[in-house]
Design a protein around this motif. Sequence first.
Motif, mmCIF file in Angstrom:
data_model
loop_
_atom_site.group_PDB
_atom_site.id
_atom_site.type_symbol
_atom_site.label_atom_id
_atom_site.label_comp_id
_atom_site.label_asym_id
_atom_site.label_seq_id
_atom_site.Cartn_x
_atom_site.Cartn_y
_atom_site.Cartn_z
ATOM 1 N N ARG A 104 0.830 -1.204 0.000
ATOM 2 C CA ARG A 104 0.000 0.000 0.000
ATOM 3 C C ARG A 104 0.868 1.260 0.000
ATOM 4 O O ARG A 104 0.524 2.260 -0.649
ATOM 5 N N GLU A 105 1.995 1.215 0.701
ATOM 6 C CA GLU A 105 2.907 2.357 0.684
ATOM 7 C C GLU A 105 3.508 2.543 -0.703
ATOM 8 O O GLU A 105 3.684 3.669 -1.175
ATOM 9 N N TRP A 106 3.840 1.434 -1.348
ATOM 10 C CA TRP A 106 4.384 1.493 -2.711
ATOM 11 C C TRP A 106 3.372 2.137 -3.650
ATOM 12 O O TRP A 106 3.728 2.992 -4.471
ATOM 13 N N ARG A 144 3.366 6.148 -5.601
ATOM 14 C CA ARG A 144 3.206 6.274 -7.051
ATOM 15 C C ARG A 144 1.880 6.909 -7.444
ATOM 16 O O ARG A 144 1.540 6.955 -8.627
ATOM 17 N N GLY A 145 1.136 7.376 -6.466
ATOM 18 C CA GLY A 145 -0.112 8.069 -6.754
ATOM 19 C C GLY A 145 -1.170 7.190 -7.375
ATOM 20 O O GLY A 145 -1.999 7.666 -8.171
ATOM 21 N N ILE A 146 -1.180 5.905 -7.037
ATOM 22 C CA ILE A 146 -2.146 4.972 -7.616
ATOM 23 C C ILE A 146 -3.488 5.115 -6.902
ATOM 24 O O ILE A 146 -3.575 4.966 -5.681
ATOM 25 N N ASP A 147 -4.531 5.407 -7.674
ATOM 26 C CA ASP A 147 -5.889 5.543 -7.150
ATOM 27 C C ASP A 147 -6.623 4.233 -7.402
ATOM 28 O O ASP A 147 -7.069 3.955 -8.520
ATOM 29 N N ARG A 148 -6.768 3.429 -6.365
ATOM 30 C CA ARG A 148 -7.360 2.102 -6.533
ATOM 31 C C ARG A 148 -8.836 2.165 -6.916
ATOM 32 O O ARG A 148 -9.367 1.218 -7.507
ATOM 33 N N SER A 149 -9.501 3.264 -6.600
ATOM 34 C CA SER A 149 -10.924 3.382 -6.940
ATOM 35 C C SER A 149 -11.149 3.495 -8.445
ATOM 36 O O SER A 149 -12.254 3.233 -8.936
ATOM 37 N N ASN A 181 -3.719 0.977 -13.729
ATOM 38 C CA ASN A 181 -5.045 0.784 -14.317
ATOM 39 C C ASN A 181 -5.754 -0.484 -13.870
ATOM 40 O O ASN A 181 -6.966 -0.617 -14.074
ATOM 41 N N PHE A 182 -5.021 -1.414 -13.260
ATOM 42 C CA PHE A 182 -5.609 -2.673 -12.805
ATOM 43 C C PHE A 182 -5.137 -2.958 -11.381
ATOM 44 O O PHE A 182 -4.098 -2.455 -10.948
ATOM 45 N N ASN A 183 -5.888 -3.780 -10.666
ATOM 46 C CA ASN A 183 -5.488 -4.149 -9.310
ATOM 47 C C ASN A 183 -4.418 -5.243 -9.349
ATOM 48 O O ASN A 183 -4.578 -6.342 -8.816
ATOM 49 N N ILE A 184 -3.310 -4.897 -9.995
ATOM 50 C CA ILE A 184 -2.112 -5.734 -10.043
ATOM 51 C C ILE A 184 -1.048 -5.057 -9.189
ATOM 52 O O ILE A 184 -0.760 -3.872 -9.374
ATOM 53 N N VAL A 185 -0.502 -5.788 -8.228
ATOM 54 C CA VAL A 185 0.546 -5.248 -7.363
ATOM 55 C C VAL A 185 1.760 -6.169 -7.414
ATOM 56 O O VAL A 185 1.627 -7.376 -7.631
ATOM 57 N N PRO A 186 2.944 -5.625 -7.218
ATOM 58 C CA PRO A 186 4.140 -6.468 -7.270
ATOM 59 C C PRO A 186 4.228 -7.419 -6.077
ATOM 60 O O PRO A 186 3.983 -7.023 -4.941
#
Length: 391
Positions: free
Chosen positions: A52-54, A58-63, A242-247
């Motif tokens: 979540r910190e990562w 990176r300014g990722i908006d999960r919504s 753009n997708f709920n893909i996380v490392p």
Amino acid sequence: MNKLDELKHNLTEEKLQNEKPSNGTVSRGPSPNRGQSLRDVDAVGPDAEDKREWQKKRGIDRSKQVKLVKLCHMRYQHPDLNKITTFLRDFGMHVTKKGDGERWFRGYGPDQYVYYAKQGPKKYLGGAFEVESREDLEKALKIPGATVLSDGIEEMKDAPGGGYIVTIADPEGFPINFVHGQAEVKEERAKPAKLMLNDEVDKPRQKAFQRFDPGPAEVHKLGHFGLNVENFPAQMAWYTQNFNIVPSDILYVPLDKIDPETNQPVRKEVALFGHIDRGQDLVDHHTFFMTTLTPGVEKHVHHSSFEVHDFDTQALGHQWLVEKKYTPVWGVGRHILGSQIFDYWWDINGFMVEHYADGDLVNIDTPMGFGPAGHEGLAVWGPDVPTEFLE
């Protein structure tokens, strides 16, 4: 034991010197190999970051993300459907439906099918993800940087289970598919029996003998696929935004300069092992793999990977494919990242496919790890990595 030298138990010269008794002789030989199932936080090690910190940095908006549920099938185009059908059957899939110039292949898992083949010149048609809702299909059509390849939301009238599909191309032109509304599988599919195993202490298998029937390694489900891309940073940003893909893991090469803020070598990130973010739900360690191109090689799909039951299933399947004179790539061995037992093959048209068993499961609480890129870190045991696998 998360480091490669610890996993392989290399006995260094320094260790030998430290173990010399006072008379100068070495007291013992190399340490025996050991395996253990480590907690995720211990296996990842200290070079890690909260996911979540990562995302926040990176300014990722999960919504705003298209919400993926799972990877459900791969799509390819082949010149001869009869020949690819023979291969896929030998690889462990079952024909579930034949159409006019197209075929669908299933495993014994919960998906209607795991592989779609279309008649035509050799072509990669992309992986297909199930999404949460029809709204996610509509959202996929509007992703910045994507090119819409389908005629909007298309109904899959002839496909087993029906449903709807959207196909877009990512910024480098790789197709990617999203499906929703497929009917659930109703029929009961036979599953392999779980073998009892005896070790040197625990012996639950008593007066019961291990016996096997030769044949293909039956496929359970599609596990992951991977791409070799030109602009790795841009592609990783596009997929993770753009997708709920996380490392789960990111690999890097150190550059010959120092970061003034950390006083550490600057890292160039070159590979991503990404999983679908389903919060606390456990998911496969990676569903999507991406790496930067080897110089002089064109961008391409690297491989797609299908789960099988266990190691014996995999070894018997390997033997079956050898006897059928198909072309192996690499295996059998065990990966470090993801832990899978792997076995890679070329299909008859030059697409790489993999059988895997015994993969890791993670969730959002599993720290994402960082590690140096290099073929030495690809496997803890198995044959040497062939050049064609690295290209």
